[in-house]
Design an enzyme around this catalytic site. Structure first.
Site, PDB file in Angstrom:
ATOM      1  N   ASP A   1      -7.839  22.069  53.761  1.00  0.00           N
ATOM      2  CA  ASP A   1      -7.684  20.887  52.829  1.00  0.00           C
ATOM      3  C   ASP A   1      -6.952  21.344  51.791  1.00  0.00           C
ATOM      4  O   ASP A   1      -7.075  22.636  51.274  1.00  0.00           O
ATOM      5  CB  ASP A   1      -8.637  20.236  52.398  1.00  0.00           C
TER       6      ASP A   1
ATOM      7  N   GLU B   1     -14.728  15.638  46.909  1.00  0.00           N
ATOM      8  CA  GLU B   1     -15.342  15.057  45.944  1.00  0.00           C
ATOM      9  C   GLU B   1     -16.407  16.001  45.509  1.00  0.00           C
ATOM     10  O   GLU B   1     -16.514  16.065  44.130  1.00  0.00           O
ATOM     11  CB  GLU B   1     -16.168  13.645  46.342  1.00  0.00           C
TER      12      GLU B   1
ATOM     13  N   GLU C   1     -10.630  31.782  30.523  1.00  0.00           N
ATOM     14  CA  GLU C   1      -9.564  32.614  31.024  1.00  0.00           C
ATOM     15  C   GLU C   1      -8.960  32.373  32.178  1.00  0.00           C
ATOM     16  O   GLU C   1      -9.614  32.218  33.218  1.00  0.00           O
ATOM     17  CB  GLU C   1     -10.146  34.034  30.843  1.00  0.00           C
ATOM     18  N   SER C   2      -7.580  32.159  32.042  1.00  0.00           N
ATOM     19  CA  SER C   2      -6.656  31.627  33.147  1.00  0.00           C
ATOM     20  C   SER C   2      -6.789  32.490  34.415  1.00  0.00           C
ATOM     21  O   SER C   2      -6.864  31.862  35.514  1.00  0.00           O
ATOM     22  CB  SER C   2      -5.187  31.136  32.596  1.00  0.00           C
TER      23      SER C   2
ATOM     24  N   CYS D   1     -12.545  21.921  55.306  1.00  0.00           N
ATOM     25  CA  CYS D   1     -13.574  20.500  55.498  1.00  0.00           C
ATOM     26  C   CYS D   1     -14.776  21.178  55.993  1.00  0.00           C
ATOM     27  O   CYS D   1     -14.832  21.894  56.948  1.00  0.00           O
ATOM     28  CB  CYS D   1     -12.733  19.803  56.668  1.00  0.00           C
TER      29      CYS D   1
END
Length: 154
Positions: free
Chosen positions: A59, A94, A75-76, A52
């Site tokens: 969070d 957001e 690429e993962s 936060c």
């Protein structure tokens, strides 16, 4: 992946080095071998954390990324390292979702992409930000508008 592509990837197959703050530069791509097809690629990232920006409290979220690739794909392992880089980064829920989407658009130039954050409750409130993008002037822009207007996490 061919050997030439393997040589251009820095993170895959090497010792993992975690960044301590937001690091979009760790993202890497490879060539989509099925550019003639439209198909979905989906990542579920259930262990996302950020801070936060006001309280510094952690969070926790599941980040869902779905996209229709064009020429380049993410690429993962580099995506994992990128998402981990938010761990000590302060941003509202957001902002995290929109940053992730924009960074991936800049990286890959996908036909379509959507990012959802399913953040765990804090103070009794859950927040589920959703952002999407379809390439302007194409059916994917129309798809993005439709999916935004009809979006419901259920």
């Amino acid at each position: 992946m061919n050997s030439r592509e393997n040589e251009s990837l820095r993170a895959l197959g090497r010792k993992t080095e975690y960044r301590s703050d937001y690091a979009p530069e760790v993202l890497e791509t490879f060539e989509n071998k099925h550019q003639e097809n439209d198909y979905w690629v989906r990542f579920n990232c259930p262990e996302f954390t950020s801070l936060c920006p006001i309280t510094g409290q952690p969070d926790f979220a599941e980040i869902r990324i779905s996209y229709i690739p064009d020429v380049r794909m993410v690429e993962s392992k580099s995506l994992k390292l990128y998402l981990f880089s938010f761990r000590n980064h302060g941003d509202f829920h957001e902002d995290c979702v929109n940053k992730i989407m924009k960074d991936l658009i800049q990286l890959m130039d996908p036909k379509y992409i959507e990012v959802t954050g399913i953040f765990t409750p804090r103070g009794g409130i859950s927040i589920y930000p959703y952002a999407n993008y379809g390439r302007p002037g194409t059916k994917y822009a129309e798809m993005a508008e439709y999916r935004m207007l009809h979006h419901d996490l259920g």
